[in-house]
Write a protein that holds these residues in place. Sequence first.
Motif, PDB file in Angstrom:
ATOM      1  N   SER A   8       6.538   4.331  -5.829  1.00  0.00           N
ATOM      2  CA  SER A   8       7.308   5.460  -5.428  1.00  0.00           C
ATOM      3  C   SER A   8       6.550   6.751  -5.772  1.00  0.00           C
ATOM      4  CB  SER A   8       8.547   5.651  -6.289  1.00  0.00           C
ATOM      5  OG  SER A   8       8.564   5.729  -7.573  1.00  0.00           O
ATOM      6  N   HIS A  13       2.305   6.823  -1.798  1.00  0.00           N
ATOM      7  CA  HIS A  13       2.347   7.483  -0.380  1.00  0.00           C
ATOM      8  C   HIS A  13       0.988   7.342   0.033  1.00  0.00           C
ATOM      9  CE1 HIS A  13       3.335  11.257   1.911  1.00  0.00           C
ATOM     10  NE2 HIS A  13       3.225  10.390   2.645  1.00  0.00           N
ATOM     11  N   ASN A  34       9.628   7.161  -1.651  1.00  0.00           N
ATOM     12  CA  ASN A  34      10.022   8.520  -1.736  1.00  0.00           C
ATOM     13  C   ASN A  34      10.116   9.315  -0.312  1.00  0.00           C
ATOM     14  OD1 ASN A  34       7.336   9.671  -0.990  1.00  0.00           O
ATOM     15  ND2 ASN A  34       6.638   9.478  -2.964  1.00  0.00           N
ATOM     16  N   ASN A  43      11.698   2.972   3.658  1.00  0.00           N
ATOM     17  CA  ASN A  43      11.715   2.835   2.171  1.00  0.00           C
ATOM     18  C   ASN A  43      13.100   1.989   2.033  1.00  0.00           C
ATOM     19  OD1 ASN A  43      10.024   4.646   1.542  1.00  0.00           O
ATOM     20  ND2 ASN A  43      11.386   6.319   1.443  1.00  0.00           N
ATOM     21  N   HIS A 367       3.312  12.820  -1.450  1.00  0.00           N
ATOM     22  CA  HIS A 367       4.887  13.082  -2.101  1.00  0.00           C
ATOM     23  C   HIS A 367       4.563  12.263  -3.511  1.00  0.00           C
ATOM     24  CE1 HIS A 367       7.394  14.928   0.908  1.00  0.00           C
ATOM     25  NE2 HIS A 367       6.534  14.863   1.565  1.00  0.00           N
ATOM     26  N   GLY A 369       6.817  12.986  -6.495  1.00  0.00           N
ATOM     27  CA  GLY A 369       8.498  13.172  -7.153  1.00  0.00           C
ATOM     28  C   GLY A 369       9.326  13.809  -6.184  1.00  0.00           C
ATOM     29  N   THR A 370       9.744  13.011  -4.945  1.00  0.00           N
ATOM     30  CA  THR A 370      10.588  13.794  -4.013  1.00  0.00           C
ATOM     31  C   THR A 370      11.612  12.656  -3.814  1.00  0.00           C
ATOM     32  OG1 THR A 370       9.137  13.137  -1.887  1.00  0.00           O
ATOM     33  CG2 THR A 370       8.686  15.261  -3.214  1.00  0.00           C
ATOM     34  N   LYS A 371      12.650  13.139  -3.073  1.00  0.00           N
ATOM     35  CA  LYS A 371      13.675  12.245  -2.522  1.00  0.00           C
ATOM     36  C   LYS A 371      14.629  13.371  -1.415  1.00  0.00           C
ATOM     37  CE  LYS A 371      17.614  12.907  -5.569  1.00  0.00           C
ATOM     38  NZ  LYS A 371      18.679  12.347  -6.377  1.00  0.00           N
ATOM     39  N   ASN A 380      12.047  15.506  -7.624  1.00  0.00           N
ATOM     40  CA  ASN A 380      12.802  14.280  -7.989  1.00  0.00           C
ATOM     41  C   ASN A 380      11.732  13.784  -9.112  1.00  0.00           C
ATOM     42  OD1 ASN A 380      14.907  12.367  -8.357  1.00  0.00           O
ATOM     43  ND2 ASN A 380      13.574  10.869  -7.380  1.00  0.00           N
TER      44      ASN A 380
END
Length: 427
Positions: A8, A13, A34, A43, A367, A369-371, A380
Amino acid sequence: MNVLILGSGGREHAFAWKIAQSKLLNNLYIAPGNAGTANCGTNVNIAVTDFEAIKNLVWEKDINLVLVGPEDPLVKGVHDFFLNDDVLKDIPVIGPKKDGAQLEGSKDFSKQFMQRYKVPTAQYATFTKETLEQGCQFLESLKPPYVLKADGLAAGKGVLILNQLQEAKEELKSMLLEAKFGNASSKVVIEEFLHGIELSVFVLTDGISYKLLPSAKDYKRIGEGDTGLNTGGMGAVSPVPFADNTFLSKVEERIVKPTIEGLNKEGIDYRGFIFIGLMNCGGEPYVIEYNCRMGDPETEVVIPRIESDFLDLLVGVGNQCLEEKVYKTSENTATTVVLVSGGYPEDFSKGYEISGLNEVKESLVFHSGTKFEGEKVVTNGGRVFALTSFGNTIESAAKKSFSSAEKIHYTNKYYRRDIGRDLINFF
């Protein structure tokens, strides 16, 4: 073909971005992925160590190849799980089985392995709570700084570098007697400190042949000038200017070849990546550590420099015909700058809305740490983005990444503004 990537972060990515370009690809799935990987494939909200759920997904989506990003599922045996299952056994998994993953999962195993196959590394010894006194005596035989490593996985926090002998002894006691890093520090490796400049070399192998991927140097400290706490990585540069052809030839002859040959002699069928953390000590390479997967953020700076069909290379790994595959890399320099949440690597807040992504034109935005929160993209994680740019020089590539960093906005954004600066004078 249909491909599943486990993970993740920014590394996953970058994998997804590259694989999505392959002519061999039909469908790409990322578990859990992510907000960035969602632009490359689909995802699926499954944990990387939920092997039964992964099995069901592979069966349901007719997956033909699985690429494992992080180390945890490898050390816990996801590849073995596939091989031992009648439904999954013929599906290639890119990443070593449990025995090969011990190169990262156990510092003691990897040091013994290096010793057996004469791979250059630092002097060391391993201790348990029963041999604590001998450990303290071994520390007395070394010159500072003192390096203490938890034997097992400790989420990147199990290595201590200490300048004072008494402090090193106290930390050794804390690790062995008080389980400072949990079961990971039931054994502790003590090493002599290597003086030099650090870099990483990455190998993709099918267990027989290998491809030497581009070198990279990452920046672990949170503060500019390499100050402050260690992080998962604040940026990276590839290629590394001090890793010239002469140095890389030494790496290949003294480290890569003995490592591949050693794995074969041990009966370890290793198919995947070997991350070799190195110290350049006056032009001589020494191994600091092995990892059984690609690094992060190094993946974000290395993978974009590969011009070949990356999925075709992975198929070569799975089918043990990697030697036949075309492999080409860009001559350009790539520089990655990581944007983090304020407070990282200690306490930080999540859930801040992100804006400005569409304004970035000169850099690849990976990315970490994103959501998604509805239609919004929010923070995130501690590391939020890795911005990778190309240039003829480190300076020109870094300038683009810094410019792109200013176009992305969220509360408490932070990044280092000196990535690559220490290497500019090496050219």
